[in-house]
Design a protein around this motif. Structure first.
Motif, PDB file in Angstrom:
ATOM      1  N   MET A   1       0.869  -1.391  -0.509  1.00 48.18           N
ATOM      2  CA  MET A   1      -0.152   0.095  -0.133  1.00 48.18           C
ATOM      3  C   MET A   1       1.334   0.790  -0.185  1.00 48.18           C
ATOM      4  N   PRO A   2       0.657   1.994  -0.701  1.00 47.91           N
ATOM      5  CA  PRO A   2       1.292   3.016  -0.666  1.00 47.91           C
ATOM      6  C   PRO A   2       0.606   3.697   0.176  1.00 47.91           C
ATOM      7  N   LYS A   3       2.444   4.547   0.597  1.00 47.76           N
ATOM      8  CA  LYS A   3       2.537   5.547   1.477  1.00 47.76           C
ATOM      9  C   LYS A   3       2.726   7.451   1.095  1.00 47.76           C
ATOM     10  N   THR A   4       2.527   8.029   2.273  1.00 47.87           N
ATOM     11  CA  THR A   4       2.774   9.733   1.349  1.00 47.87           C
ATOM     12  C   THR A   4       3.173  10.332   2.351  1.00 47.87           C
ATOM     13  N   GLY A   5       3.749  10.890   2.225  1.00 48.91           N
ATOM     14  CA  GLY A   5       4.349  12.103   2.759  1.00 48.91           C
ATOM     15  C   GLY A   5       5.449  13.735   2.396  1.00 48.91           C
ATOM     16  N   GLY A   6       5.942  14.374   2.935  1.00 51.07           N
ATOM     17  CA  GLY A   6       5.862  15.171   2.011  1.00 51.07           C
ATOM     18  C   GLY A   6       6.493  16.498   3.456  1.00 51.07           C
ATOM     19  N   CYS A   7       7.343  17.635   2.635  1.00 51.25           N
ATOM     20  CA  CYS A   7       8.086  18.503   3.247  1.00 51.25           C
ATOM     21  C   CYS A   7       6.628  19.118   4.740  1.00 51.25           C
ATOM     22  N   GLN A   8       6.882  20.080   6.011  1.00 54.03           N
ATOM     23  CA  GLN A   8       6.590  20.739   7.008  1.00 54.03           C
ATOM     24  C   GLN A   8       6.226  21.543   5.729  1.00 54.03           C
ATOM     25  N   CYS A   9       6.294  22.465   5.327  1.00 52.43           N
ATOM     26  CA  CYS A   9       5.028  23.186   4.616  1.00 52.43           C
ATOM     27  C   CYS A   9       4.590  23.048   3.841  1.00 52.43           C
ATOM     28  N   GLY A  10       4.354  21.715   3.003  1.00 52.94           N
ATOM     29  CA  GLY A  10       4.020  21.706   2.238  1.00 52.94           C
ATOM     30  C   GLY A  10       3.694  21.183   0.821  1.00 52.94           C
ATOM     31  N   ARG A  11       4.722  22.423   0.907  1.00 51.65           N
ATOM     32  CA  ARG A  11       5.636  22.693  -1.232  1.00 51.65           C
ATOM     33  C   ARG A  11       5.418  20.742  -2.058  1.00 51.65           C
ATOM     34  N   PHE A  79      17.519  10.669   0.097  1.00 53.81           N
ATOM     35  CA  PHE A  79      19.369  10.712   0.204  1.00 53.81           C
ATOM     36  C   PHE A  79      19.127   9.647  -1.471  1.00 53.81           C
ATOM     37  N   GLN A  80      19.925  10.433  -2.230  1.00 55.56           N
ATOM     38  CA  GLN A  80      20.130   9.028  -3.955  1.00 55.56           C
ATOM     39  C   GLN A  80      21.619   9.022  -4.165  1.00 55.56           C
ATOM     40  N   PHE A  81      21.881   7.952  -4.512  1.00 55.09           N
ATOM     41  CA  PHE A  81      23.127   8.396  -5.659  1.00 55.09           C
ATOM     42  C   PHE A  81      23.420   9.203  -6.532  1.00 55.09           C
ATOM     43  N   ALA A  82      24.365  10.258  -6.756  1.00 53.12           N
ATOM     44  CA  ALA A  82      24.674  10.525  -7.941  1.00 53.12           C
ATOM     45  C   ALA A  82      23.971  10.448  -9.369  1.00 53.12           C
ATOM     46  N   ASP A  83      24.347   9.057  -9.925  1.00 55.66           N
ATOM     47  CA  ASP A  83      24.472   8.269 -10.831  1.00 55.66           C
ATOM     48  C   ASP A  83      22.994   7.685 -10.679  1.00 55.66           C
ATOM     49  N   ASP A  84      22.599   8.144 -10.847  1.00 53.36           N
ATOM     50  CA  ASP A  84      20.573   7.869 -10.558  1.00 53.36           C
ATOM     51  C   ASP A  84      20.649   6.263 -10.697  1.00 53.36           C
ATOM     52  N   GLY A  85      20.450   5.688  -9.299  1.00 56.77           N
ATOM     53  CA  GLY A  85      20.555   4.089  -9.411  1.00 56.77           C
ATOM     54  C   GLY A  85      19.164   3.579  -9.053  1.00 56.77           C
ATOM     55  N   ALA A  86      18.971   2.454  -9.186  1.00 59.69           N
ATOM     56  CA  ALA A  86      17.661   2.175  -9.225  1.00 59.69           C
ATOM     57  C   ALA A  86      16.985   2.613  -8.124  1.00 59.69           C
ATOM     58  N   LYS A  87      17.714   2.731  -6.307  1.00 59.96           N
ATOM     59  CA  LYS A  87      17.198   2.641  -5.634  1.00 59.96           C
ATOM     60  C   LYS A  87      17.560   4.642  -4.923  1.00 59.96           C
ATOM     61  N   MET A  88      16.330   4.822  -3.522  1.00 62.72           N
ATOM     62  CA  MET A  88      16.555   5.892  -3.514  1.00 62.72           C
ATOM     63  C   MET A  88      16.125   5.680  -1.552  1.00 62.72           C
ATOM     64  N   ASP A  89      16.771   6.584  -0.853  1.00 65.58           N
ATOM     65  CA  ASP A  89      16.078   6.551   0.159  1.00 65.58           C
ATOM     66  C   ASP A  89      15.215   8.053   0.943  1.00 65.58           C
ATOM     67  N   LEU A  90      14.492   7.489   1.218  1.00 61.08           N
ATOM     68  CA  LEU A  90      13.406   8.397   2.206  1.00 61.08           C
ATOM     69  C   LEU A  90      13.444   8.820   3.416  1.00 61.08           C
ATOM     70  N   THR A  91      13.455   9.609   4.035  1.00 60.02           N
ATOM     71  CA  THR A  91      13.330  10.182   5.923  1.00 60.02           C
ATOM     72  C   THR A  91      12.214   9.777   6.162  1.00 60.02           C
ATOM     73  N   VAL A  92      12.522   8.691   6.455  1.00 53.83           N
ATOM     74  CA  VAL A  92      11.378   8.148   7.510  1.00 53.83           C
ATOM     75  C   VAL A  92       9.914   9.651   8.339  1.00 53.83           C
ATOM     76  N   GLY A  93      10.599  10.893   8.964  1.00 56.51           N
ATOM     77  CA  GLY A  93      10.209  11.839   9.478  1.00 56.51           C
ATOM     78  C   GLY A  93       8.943  11.996   8.234  1.00 56.51           C
ATOM     79  N   SER A  94       9.102  11.980   7.296  1.00 55.65           N
ATOM     80  CA  SER A  94       8.663  12.877   6.131  1.00 55.65           C
ATOM     81  C   SER A  94       7.079  11.831   5.963  1.00 55.65           C
ATOM     82  N   PHE A  95       7.143  11.281   6.663  1.00 54.16           N
ATOM     83  CA  PHE A  95       5.842  10.021   6.139  1.00 54.16           C
ATOM     84  C   PHE A  95       5.072  10.926   6.416  1.00 54.16           C
TER      85      PHE A  95
END
Length: 147
Positions: A1-11, A79-95
């Motif tokens: 199931m997809p989870k949603t998230g974003g920044c503090q101000c909502g932009r 966080f994401q490697f600059a070579d645009d690999g297949a994976k990335m990380d999302l900050t848990v607190g931004s969910f």
């Protein structure tokens, strides 16, 4: 199931298919400096499973990495490697609801600050019971963030 998230101000908003069991704590110096904290909680995701509904800004934090963030409020989003690999990380607190994430390991342990790992012995205080803070929210005419 997809989870949603974003920044503090909502932009910046995103939707991501992630497994909460893929969360971890990173203690490396780059993450410490990028967040101003002693560690950061991340969850690993496939880049194809992350949809930016309103896109972030990107900061090239080193020759090998870039980090999504909101330039309006400063929220670090991942966080994401600059070579645009297949994976990335999302900050848990931004969910929107980070409550079902549980860390499975530590990374960057060479920079770990042990004193910050087990804080269960410290006194605990609720923000909504701190009179000074409650008064400032009331005077502002706004409501404090929800849990």
């Amino acid at each position: 199931m997809p989870k949603t998230g974003g920044c503090q101000c909502g932009r910046v908003r995103y939707r991501a298919k992630v497994d909460p069991a893929d969360a971890y704590l990173c203690h490396c110096r780059m993450c410490q400096r990028a967040t101003g904290g002693v560690s950061i909680a991340f969850v690993n995701a496939q880049r194809v499973d992350v949809t930016w509904e309103s896109g972030p800004d990107w900061y090239a934090s080193s020759p090998i990495a870039r980090r999504p963030f909101c330039s309006a409020c400063g929220t670090p989003l991942g966080f994401q490697f600059a070579d645009d690999g297949a994976k990335m990380d999302l900050t848990v607190g931004s969910f929107d609801d980070p409550s079902d994430f549980h860390p499975k390991h530590h990374f960057g342990v060479e920079s770990m600050h042990e004193a910050w790992l087990d804080t269960s012995h410290l006194p605990r205080y609720r923000a909504d019971e701190y009179d000074v803070l409650s008064q400032k929210w009331e005077e502002s005419g706004a409501s404090p963030p929800e849990n």
